[in-house]
Design an enzyme around this catalytic site. Structure first.
Site, PDB file in Angstrom:
ATOM      1  N   PHE A 170       2.324   8.611  -1.234  1.00 12.59           N
ATOM      2  CA  PHE A 170       1.546   7.381  -1.086  1.00 12.59           C
ATOM      3  C   PHE A 170       0.078   7.629  -1.361  1.00 12.59           C
ATOM      4  O   PHE A 170      -0.672   6.701  -1.497  1.00 12.59           O
ATOM      5  CB  PHE A 170       1.730   6.799   0.323  1.00 12.59           C
ATOM      6  CG  PHE A 170       3.175   6.578   0.697  1.00 12.59           C
ATOM      7  CD1 PHE A 170       4.051   6.015  -0.205  1.00 12.59           C
ATOM      8  CD2 PHE A 170       3.633   6.966   1.931  1.00 12.59           C
ATOM      9  CE1 PHE A 170       5.373   5.823   0.129  1.00 12.59           C
ATOM     10  CE2 PHE A 170       4.963   6.758   2.298  1.00 12.59           C
ATOM     11  CZ  PHE A 170       5.828   6.196   1.383  1.00 12.59           C
ATOM     12  N   TRP A 212       0.835  -1.205   0.000  1.00  6.27           N
ATOM     13  CA  TRP A 212       0.000   0.000   0.000  1.00  6.27           C
ATOM     14  C   TRP A 212       0.864   1.247   0.000  1.00  6.27           C
ATOM     15  O   TRP A 212       0.518   2.264  -0.606  1.00  6.27           O
ATOM     16  CB  TRP A 212      -0.908  -0.006   1.232  1.00  6.27           C
ATOM     17  CG  TRP A 212      -1.754   1.226   1.387  1.00  6.27           C
ATOM     18  CD1 TRP A 212      -3.014   1.438   0.890  1.00  6.27           C
ATOM     19  CD2 TRP A 212      -1.417   2.430   2.097  1.00  6.27           C
ATOM     20  NE1 TRP A 212      -3.468   2.687   1.241  1.00  6.27           N
ATOM     21  CE2 TRP A 212      -2.509   3.317   1.978  1.00  6.27           C
ATOM     22  CE3 TRP A 212      -0.287   2.846   2.809  1.00  6.27           C
ATOM     23  CZ2 TRP A 212      -2.503   4.582   2.561  1.00  6.27           C
ATOM     24  CZ3 TRP A 212      -0.282   4.099   3.388  1.00  6.27           C
ATOM     25  CH2 TRP A 212      -1.383   4.957   3.251  1.00  6.27           C
ATOM     26  N   HIS A 213       2.016   1.170   0.677  1.00  4.28           N
ATOM     27  CA  HIS A 213       2.867   2.346   0.802  1.00  4.28           C
ATOM     28  C   HIS A 213       3.561   2.719  -0.494  1.00  4.28           C
ATOM     29  O   HIS A 213       3.921   3.888  -0.671  1.00  4.28           O
ATOM     30  CB  HIS A 213       3.904   2.122   1.897  1.00  4.28           C
ATOM     31  CG  HIS A 213       3.365   2.312   3.277  1.00  4.28           C
ATOM     32  ND1 HIS A 213       2.706   1.312   3.965  1.00  4.28           N
ATOM     33  CD2 HIS A 213       3.345   3.389   4.104  1.00  4.28           C
ATOM     34  CE1 HIS A 213       2.330   1.770   5.150  1.00  4.28           C
ATOM     35  NE2 HIS A 213       2.695   3.018   5.255  1.00  4.28           N
ATOM     36  N   GLY A 214       3.762   1.800  -1.376  1.00  6.05           N
ATOM     37  CA  GLY A 214       4.424   2.178  -2.617  1.00  6.05           C
ATOM     38  C   GLY A 214       4.730   1.005  -3.520  1.00  6.05           C
ATOM     39  O   GLY A 214       4.800  -0.145  -3.079  1.00  6.05           O
TER      40      GLY A 214
END
Length: 478
Positions: free
Chosen positions: A478, A325-327
């Protein structure tokens, strides 16, 4: 528009004045003001992506109403899956499309097959991961019959685009934030004062701690091959304080600004670096995301109800998805996997809920045992943050190898004196305020007005003295 910018310093009082003095007698007009202000706030960065927010808003508003009105479960599922497909599809395209294309090409080139596929020139819309999850909570909760659809489109649109938390959270649940748009908001001076205090502390975290750490972190990580192990260790520790000051500072400002307009957002950070194990850390770090994954992914997967294998599987899924999800980078996946590995012993020995209270209670000094646990947890977190900050896996591994060189016992080449003083002061204030929602919420409140305002003015002067080194908020990517 950045919270720590002159633009926002002008924007906020204007919106506040219109909201409370010109349209304070009409809930609908107040919601319209918030909606327009939110679109201006977001469009300040790139107006073209306003159409993306509007599209998601219209889609989920319509699907939510259709889903609630039908009694057939099969149709409800169709509407839910449509919402999931649209929202996650947009997120995938803008955030992960090039990642999968690159890995597809690399995978086949390993076997000698070369593809001439050009990556797409896609600009990542600021905050898409945050507002996507926020709107998904709306449709999922309607499907579960935990929420009724929005009463009117303006309220829902204002909920989706609410400017204080639009681009970097907290990720609000529709069940908590949406009903607040239906109720009459009455100005509270005490609430406003508390909001201003939290904004002040958030700005201190961002400008004095995060931005000043960033100055040295960027130098060390960008030139890691030329530094000693001790200096690389300092760089990793400074990044831990940078990302905490940056992200929790944003959350504090967002919550404080929301309070100025009569809204209550969920707490997003609860002094995570005072945690005694990784489970406690994740109960205190980015709480809105952790609880989102718990309620909408972990529990539906079976949570902890199944056998040991299911528990382990679900834990790794949660942390890997959280990392992704963060990247769109393997470094984030490894970061998630590391945290899952840290969490595993606690899960196996049923110790993941051992530390539910606040460390030290109201004591000024932690016990030796708690201090050792806190130091160990912080060390594990710092190690994992290296993957989070590194450009790629090769960079992360070379950085780690560089730390565990014989030069780790040498004197660090970067030793910012004033920054060390700031961080030490920051930790002391956070420790004394750890039983509050934010560190300075109750600090000096019972003291004389002179002492209290002297403390606030000191923070203001320190902020002004460090404002020249402004950095973008890390979580904007993000």
């Amino acid at each position: 528009m950045l919270f720590n910018s002159l633009d926002f310093a002008i924007f906020l009082p204007i919106v506040f004045f219109i909201y409370w003095f010109l349209v304070n007698k009409s809930i609908k007009k107040q919601n319209i003001v918030l909606l327009v202000a939110s679109y201006v706030f977001y469009g300040w960065w790139d107006w073209r992506f306003l159409s993306l927010i509007l599209f998601s808003t219209i889609v989920d508003y319509c699907l939510g109403n259709l889903m609630y009105r039908t009694e057939k479960v099969s149709r409800q599922k169709i509407f839910l899956y449509t919402s999931l497909f649209v929202n996650l599809g947009l997120l995938f395209y803008f955030k992960y499309c090039n990642f999968f294309l690159d890995n597809f090409i690399n995978a086949f080139s390993f076997f000698g097959l070369n593809f001439n596929v050009s990556t797409l020139k896609v600009i990542l819309p600021v905050g898409i991961s945050f507002y996507t999850f926020q709107t998904l909570s709306y449709t999922i909760d309607i499907y579960r019959r935990n929420l009724e659809p929005a009463e009117d489109f303006i309220s829902f649109a204002a909920f989706v685009s609410f400017f204080p938390q639009l681009v970097a959270g907290p990720i609000e649940r529709a069940t908590n934030l949406l009903p607040q748009f239906y109720k009459r908001r009455v100005f509270s001076l005490e609430k406003a004062k508390s909001g201003l205090r939290q904004i002040l502390w958030g700005l201190f975290k961002k400008i004095v701690i995060a931005d000043q750490c960033a100055k040295y972190v960027n130098i060390i990580f960008d030139n890691s091959d030329g530094y000693s192990g001790s200096t690389l260790l300092v760089g990793a520790i400074l990044f831990a304080f940078q990302i905490y000051g940056d992200f929790s500072g944003y959350s504090d400002i967002a919550i404080g600004v929301s309070r100025l307009f009569g809204f209550n957002l969920m707490k997003n950070f609860a002094f995570p670096y005072f945690s005694r194990d990784i489970a406690e850390f994740w109960r205190r770090w980015h709480i809105s995301l952790s609880t989102w994954f718990r309620d909408y992914l972990y529990i539906p997967l079976g949570g902890s109800r199944g056998g040991l294998k299911m528990k382990i599987r679900n834990t790794f899924i949660i942390f890997l998805v959280s990392g992704f999800w963060h990247g769109a980078n393997w470094t984030f996946v490894i970061w998630g996997a590391l945290n899952a590995i840290y969490f595993l012993p606690l899960l196996l020995f049923n110790k993941n809920r051992s530390n539910m209270d606040v460390i030290g209670g109201k004591s000024y000094i932690p016990t030796f045992k708690d201090f050792v646990k806190m130091l160990l947890t912080f060390s594990l977190t710092v190690f994992a943050w290296i993957f989070f900050r590194a450009l790629n896996l090769e960079h992360a591994l070379s950085y780690i190898v560089g730390i565990f060189d014989s030069t780790i016992f040498s004197t660090p080449e970067v030793a910012p004196f004033f920054l060390n003083i700031y961080i030490l002061s920051f930790l002391i204030i956070e420790w004394f305020g750890k039983n509050s929602d934010y560190a300075i919420e109750k600090l000096f409140v019972k003291r004389s007005r002179v002492i209290r305002w002297a403390f606030y003015m000191l923070i203001v002067f320190v902020i002004i003295g460090n404002v020249s080194n402004q950095q973008d908020f890390i979580y904007f990517q993000f």
